[in-house]
Design an enzyme around this catalytic site. Structure first.
Site, mmCIF file in Angstrom:
data_model
loop_
_atom_site.group_PDB
_atom_site.id
_atom_site.type_symbol
_atom_site.label_atom_id
_atom_site.label_comp_id
_atom_site.label_asym_id
_atom_site.label_seq_id
_atom_site.Cartn_x
_atom_site.Cartn_y
_atom_site.Cartn_z
ATOM 1 C CB CYS A 1 -1.019 -0.088 1.151
ATOM 2 S SG CYS A 1 -0.243 0.239 2.760
ATOM 3 C CG HIS B 1 0.001 2.865 6.671
ATOM 4 N ND1 HIS B 1 -0.141 1.398 6.503
ATOM 5 C CD2 HIS B 1 -0.293 3.412 7.665
ATOM 6 C CE1 HIS B 1 -0.448 0.933 7.791
ATOM 7 N NE2 HIS B 1 -0.620 2.099 8.690
#
Length: 179
Positions: free
Chosen positions: A37, A92
């Site tokens: 991701c 993130h």
């Protein structure tokens, strides 16, 4: 991709997407910059292959790494052109240093899950990197969706950029009770 009628689905009705595709263009070839991701998200915001920045890892909130400040990301570019910008959902891409945080990278507002163990039910939500998360009632995906709809409604008369990244399907697997 295969769940949209325009791309062949017979099981799910998607008339608005089908109409949009018939009046615009269809995307039939695509590529992801990574199987992880963080590198994929970095690539989407920068337009740079993750390998060029040695960005080949998942960046947890306490990770000392992030997108370097000298690398421009989409909301910073949009801000210069008068867009209102929001990031809602998973980040993130660095939180350990202020210069990595979305609120300092061109986003006017951020709505993110507060620190701690991920849960989809009654999660802690942090607004604008206040680091004072508030527990909200409901399901995480629905909560982020409500914030996104509110942002669109309040921004619809001016140019805006919404970066909406859900946590699903990340662990833990906690589908809504109705499912």
């Amino acid at each position: 991709y295969g769940d949209f009628g325009v791309y062949g689905s017979k099981d799910i009705l998607t008339p608005n997407f089908d109409k949009l595709a018939s009046e615009g263009m269809k995307f039939t070839n695509y590529y992801t910059a990574s199987t992880l991701c963080s590198p994929t998200r970095m690539s989407l915001l920068t337009g740079i292959y993750p390998q060029k920045l040695n960005f080949k890892f998942t960046v947890a909130n306490n990770d000392p790494r992030g997108i370097p400040k000298n690398v421009k990301i989409l909301p910073e570019i949009f801000k210069k052109d008068g867009y209102t910008t929001a990031h809602i959902g998973k980040w993130h891409l660095g939180m350990s240093k202020p210069e990595y945080r979305p609120i300092n990278r061109g986003f006017d507002t951020t709505v993110m899950r507060g620190a701690g163990n991920l849960t989809y039910y009654n999660p802690l939500i942090d607004i604008d990197n206040s680091f004072q998360p508030v527990q909200q009632q409901g399901y995480l995906t629905d909560i982020f969706t409500d914030y996104a709809v509110d942002f669109i409604e309040t921004s619809k008369d001016e140019p805006f950029f919404l970066n909406l990244w859900f946590f699903a399907p990340h662990l833990p697997l906690e589908p809504p009770a109705k499912w």
